[in-house]
Design an enzyme around this catalytic site. Sequence first.
Site, PDB file in Angstrom:
ATOM      1  CG  ASP A 106      -1.824  -1.172   1.296  1.00  0.00           C
ATOM      2  OD1 ASP A 106      -2.157  -1.710   0.225  1.00  0.00           O
ATOM      3  OD2 ASP A 106      -2.205  -1.559   2.417  1.00  0.00           O
TER       4      ASP A 106
HETATM    5  N1  URA Z   1      -1.114  -5.953   4.086  1.00  0.00           N
HETATM    6  C1  URA Z   1      -1.630  -4.714   4.037  1.00  0.00           C
HETATM    7  O1  URA Z   1      -2.667  -4.431   4.630  1.00  0.00           O
HETATM    8  N2  URA Z   1      -0.974  -3.791   3.305  1.00  0.00           N
HETATM    9  C2  URA Z   1       0.197  -4.011   2.660  1.00  0.00           C
HETATM   10  O2  URA Z   1       0.762  -3.113   2.036  1.00  0.00           O
HETATM   11  C3  URA Z   1       0.721  -5.316   2.735  1.00  0.00           C
HETATM   12  C4  URA Z   1       0.048  -6.269   3.446  1.00  0.00           C
END
Ligand code: URA
Length: 238
Positions: A106
Amino acid sequence: MSKLTLDRILQSQGFGTRKWCAELIADGEVAFNGKVVRDSRAAIEADGLEFAVYGEVWTYREHVYIALNKPANFECSRKASHHPGVLTLLPEQFTRRDVQPVGRLDHDTTGLLLMSDDGPFIHKQSSPKHHVPKVYVATTQEPVTPELVAKLLAGVKLHDEPGSLAAVTCRRVDTHRLEIVLEQGKYHQVKRMLAAADNHCVALRRSQIGMLKLDELGLAEGEWCYLDAAQLALLKPD
Ligand code: URA
């Protein structure tokens, strides 16, 4: 052993179109193994070749395998919209040779991100059949309790996912941090699992993929390095 023409070598490394590379070479802007050669159609051994473009030295690589210590506020999607893309953290020729993130983090997740231009490698690493554990450290809004750890280990039900999803391992790091190991890579998985277990993720960092540990790479946030064969071997499932 692979002999290639100089213009093709430069093009394959992301320095521009073949025509543009031929002009760079003819202009004397490129040195191959320390020597300026102006004949762009001359063929040389590409493996192990060192070349310099405008004085900056590079090693020929058929493919690149990169580890980036991703900072927050960079997007992994190819068409980044709200934040700059992670490719802006790498030399620009990597974009031209189609380097891509292996899976996604993310925009606000930090830590270890693999990148490569080797399609089969990207496919294999991202495949759900390839059970490589990924280690995350999550900072939580509410305290980390034994019940929270137990729920994440037992499995939680996420909207739109058929079964429940469980952590491979999970442990409390301190009052508001836990380490969680996952084998799947579902959308926002850590954040959604924490929400389903009645907590909230306020920060997330990926610290390890397989046996490859970000802290052992010595990268500051925003820095990257090439991965060698021994480091790539650490990415295999056991
Ligand atoms: N889980 C999440 O919620 N976000 C990420 O970026 C990776 C794993």
